[in-house]
Design a protein around this motif. Sequence first.
Motif, mmCIF file in Angstrom:
data_model
loop_
_atom_site.group_PDB
_atom_site.id
_atom_site.type_symbol
_atom_site.label_atom_id
_atom_site.label_comp_id
_atom_site.label_asym_id
_atom_site.label_seq_id
_atom_site.Cartn_x
_atom_site.Cartn_y
_atom_site.Cartn_z
ATOM 1 N N ASN A 62 15.399 46.425 127.983
ATOM 2 C CA ASN A 62 15.028 46.589 128.367
ATOM 3 C C ASN A 62 13.788 45.944 129.168
ATOM 4 O O ASN A 62 13.851 45.218 128.339
ATOM 5 N N SER A 63 13.630 45.177 130.339
ATOM 6 C CA SER A 63 12.649 43.863 129.980
ATOM 7 C C SER A 63 11.466 43.499 130.731
ATOM 8 O O SER A 63 11.092 44.779 130.144
ATOM 9 N N ILE A 64 10.384 42.624 130.421
ATOM 10 C CA ILE A 64 10.259 42.337 129.515
ATOM 11 C C ILE A 64 9.234 41.894 131.217
ATOM 12 O O ILE A 64 9.196 40.446 131.786
ATOM 13 N N GLU A 65 7.905 42.742 131.538
ATOM 14 C CA GLU A 65 7.440 42.105 132.888
ATOM 15 C C GLU A 65 5.871 41.434 132.808
ATOM 16 O O GLU A 65 4.907 40.330 133.862
ATOM 17 N N GLY A 66 5.442 40.884 131.794
ATOM 18 C CA GLY A 66 4.300 40.528 130.961
ATOM 19 C C GLY A 66 3.855 40.115 129.636
ATOM 20 O O GLY A 66 4.516 41.277 128.889
ATOM 21 N N GLY A 67 3.564 38.770 129.091
ATOM 22 C CA GLY A 67 3.808 38.923 127.433
ATOM 23 C C GLY A 67 5.043 38.120 127.228
ATOM 24 O O GLY A 67 5.556 37.408 127.891
ATOM 25 N N THR A 68 4.847 38.694 125.508
ATOM 26 C CA THR A 68 5.729 37.272 125.300
ATOM 27 C C THR A 68 6.128 38.219 123.371
ATOM 28 O O THR A 68 5.561 39.260 123.502
ATOM 29 N N ILE A 69 7.483 38.111 123.176
ATOM 30 C CA ILE A 69 7.770 39.104 122.125
ATOM 31 C C ILE A 69 8.401 37.358 121.205
ATOM 32 O O ILE A 69 9.564 37.154 121.580
ATOM 33 N N LYS A 70 8.420 38.291 119.579
ATOM 34 C CA LYS A 70 8.669 36.468 119.083
ATOM 35 C C LYS A 70 9.011 37.208 117.827
ATOM 36 O O LYS A 70 8.715 38.045 117.878
ATOM 37 N N ILE A 71 10.306 37.096 117.535
ATOM 38 C CA ILE A 71 11.141 37.211 115.731
ATOM 39 C C ILE A 71 10.122 35.649 115.491
ATOM 40 O O ILE A 71 11.066 34.662 115.785
ATOM 41 N N ASP A 72 9.404 35.836 114.372
ATOM 42 C CA ASP A 72 8.740 35.070 113.636
ATOM 43 C C ASP A 72 8.173 33.941 114.936
ATOM 44 O O ASP A 72 6.989 34.058 115.610
ATOM 45 N N GLU A 73 8.789 32.436 114.822
ATOM 46 C CA GLU A 73 8.232 31.672 115.856
ATOM 47 C C GLU A 73 8.937 31.691 117.156
ATOM 48 O O GLU A 73 8.589 30.681 118.251
ATOM 49 N N GLN A 74 10.053 32.117 117.371
ATOM 50 C CA GLN A 74 11.347 32.293 118.091
ATOM 51 C C GLN A 74 11.134 32.870 119.567
ATOM 52 O O GLN A 74 11.066 34.763 119.124
ATOM 53 N N VAL A 75 10.359 33.200 120.348
ATOM 54 C CA VAL A 75 10.217 34.060 121.705
ATOM 55 C C VAL A 75 12.058 34.395 122.733
ATOM 56 O O VAL A 75 12.891 33.318 122.638
ATOM 57 N N ILE A 76 12.126 35.068 121.957
ATOM 58 C CA ILE A 76 12.738 36.349 122.852
ATOM 59 C C ILE A 76 13.103 37.572 124.066
ATOM 60 O O ILE A 76 14.066 37.509 125.167
ATOM 61 N N ASN A 77 12.269 36.759 124.534
ATOM 62 C CA ASN A 77 11.727 37.731 125.940
ATOM 63 C C ASN A 77 13.680 37.663 126.808
ATOM 64 O O ASN A 77 14.189 38.136 127.178
ATOM 65 N N SER A 78 13.945 36.274 126.841
ATOM 66 C CA SER A 78 15.013 35.979 128.139
ATOM 67 C C SER A 78 16.134 36.051 127.145
ATOM 68 O O SER A 78 17.459 35.683 127.332
ATOM 69 N N ILE A 79 16.302 36.200 125.434
ATOM 70 C CA ILE A 79 17.663 36.033 124.605
ATOM 71 C C ILE A 79 18.198 37.453 125.593
ATOM 72 O O ILE A 79 17.647 38.514 125.179
ATOM 73 N N PRO A 80 19.708 37.476 125.713
ATOM 74 C CA PRO A 80 20.778 38.662 125.418
ATOM 75 C C PRO A 80 20.274 39.607 124.440
ATOM 76 O O PRO A 80 20.288 39.186 122.887
ATOM 77 N N VAL A 81 20.541 41.210 124.921
ATOM 78 C CA VAL A 81 20.809 41.901 123.340
ATOM 79 C C VAL A 81 22.185 42.083 122.856
ATOM 80 O O VAL A 81 20.949 41.307 121.245
ATOM 81 N N ASN A 82 23.138 41.019 122.946
ATOM 82 C CA ASN A 82 23.745 40.652 121.701
ATOM 83 C C ASN A 82 23.913 39.358 120.837
ATOM 84 O O ASN A 82 24.182 38.727 120.102
ATOM 85 N N LYS A 83 22.795 38.688 121.497
ATOM 86 C CA LYS A 83 21.974 37.522 120.936
ATOM 87 C C LYS A 83 21.210 37.643 119.513
ATOM 88 O O LYS A 83 20.607 36.979 119.328
ATOM 89 N N ARG A 84 21.077 38.625 119.554
ATOM 90 C CA ARG A 84 19.417 39.245 119.140
ATOM 91 C C ARG A 84 19.215 39.522 117.416
ATOM 92 O O ARG A 84 18.109 39.148 117.093
ATOM 93 N N LYS A 85 20.269 39.427 117.314
ATOM 94 C CA LYS A 85 20.685 39.350 116.032
ATOM 95 C C LYS A 85 19.746 40.589 115.442
ATOM 96 O O LYS A 85 19.027 41.170 113.953
ATOM 97 N N MET A 86 19.497 42.240 116.045
ATOM 98 C CA MET A 86 19.540 43.413 115.970
ATOM 99 C C MET A 86 20.240 44.464 115.547
ATOM 100 O O MET A 86 20.888 44.629 116.499
ATOM 101 N N GLY A 87 19.942 45.449 114.894
ATOM 102 C CA GLY A 87 20.527 46.576 115.229
ATOM 103 C C GLY A 87 20.073 47.331 115.470
ATOM 104 O O GLY A 87 18.643 47.615 114.867
ATOM 105 N N MET A 88 20.413 48.925 115.785
ATOM 106 C CA MET A 88 19.619 49.952 116.105
ATOM 107 C C MET A 88 20.384 51.223 116.238
ATOM 108 O O MET A 88 22.010 51.227 116.455
ATOM 109 N N VAL A 89 19.725 52.423 115.928
ATOM 110 C CA VAL A 89 19.957 53.450 115.605
ATOM 111 C C VAL A 89 19.362 54.553 116.406
ATOM 112 O O VAL A 89 17.824 54.756 116.794
ATOM 113 N N PHE A 90 20.321 55.017 117.652
ATOM 114 C CA PHE A 90 20.179 55.914 118.529
ATOM 115 C C PHE A 90 19.756 57.866 117.498
ATOM 116 O O PHE A 90 20.156 57.796 116.914
#
Length: 364
Positions: A54-82
């Motif tokens: 999902n896009s972010i229309e305001g504010g920021t999400i950071k992993i440690d000190e890195q803002v990830i708002n504009s980082i593509p899904v495949n570059k975020r180093k996250m795993g997901m269980v649906f």
Amino acid sequence: MSVAIHVDKVVKKYEDHTVINGLSLTIKPGELFTLLGPSGCGKTTLLRMIIGFNSIEGGTIKIDEQVINSIPVNKRKMGMVFQNYAIFPHMTVSENIAFGLKAQNANKKDMQSRINEMMKVVRIEDHHAKKPEKLSGGQQQRVALARALVINPNVLLMDEPLSNLDAKLRVEMRNAIKEIQQKVGITTVYVTHDQEEALAISDRIAVMNKGVIQQIGKPEDIYLRPNNLFVSQFIGTSNVIKGVIEKNQDGCFVVFNDGYREKMENLSDTVGDGHHVLASVRPQEFIVTSDTNALAGVVDKTIFLGINTHYFVTLKTGETVEVVQNIEDHALIPEGTAVNIKVKPKLINLFDEVSEMTLIKAGE
């Protein structure tokens, strides 16, 4: 090395509808953090903002000190269980787990070693050659978990992962997930609407309603001292009874509508004489008594559940409450019996009748 997740005043809009408006929270490194709330409260929306679906229309999400708002899904180093596992039906267990590693172009030797290691972690090594159709629901969930973890993500995200399992398997798998998460030590964000599941599995819980966080805390703190009436009623079972505060030279009392009173020693200093309150009383916080300074009522319904018996009592005020008693302490009370019940004042919670916010002193 585990990472922290910092969500700062994030906003999510769909056309003219704002789902989340300025939400903030911090998830600590290595903790299992649960987003808990009813359907439509925004918990899955927030999860999908963290991973990038999902896009972010305001504010920021950071992993440690890195803002990830504009980082593509495949570059975020996250795993997901649906919720529906999303494992490939035409692939074996090993092939499913290998999928993410192949996408990372891992070499074959390292890849097989990592797959074998992860199958042992989630305890499905005996099923490596099977297709999903030959696996139970719990085993399929373990495959999905292994596939998410095998790529060594910084963050694990889980969206209602147990909702498709039967009751017994849910208990088994929630214990397995907690054990695996602790063993791997990965920062985990877990979404559920199941209160018992959240209480059993979480290091901390954020209770959400209508896109707003109502309370963040350890499971025991949220259960015992909810911030407001919504949290009190959403977490577990709670009876709500009207009352009024009476202050005199003997102290501070909550007086219920039929005149029954209990001294309260943990109320905020802002609570004054005549303050109208809502008392939240869990079924096990009632005591059946012969004392006449009590709530008087009649047992309308009795449900025997082994070690405990649940009584539904209609009070003289017309309010109906659920009372749970240990069968070892009390003989079974027949339906139609008149009873007196008292509350345990140190355990109950009082809320302002208008704002529905807690009146219990912080830390009490």
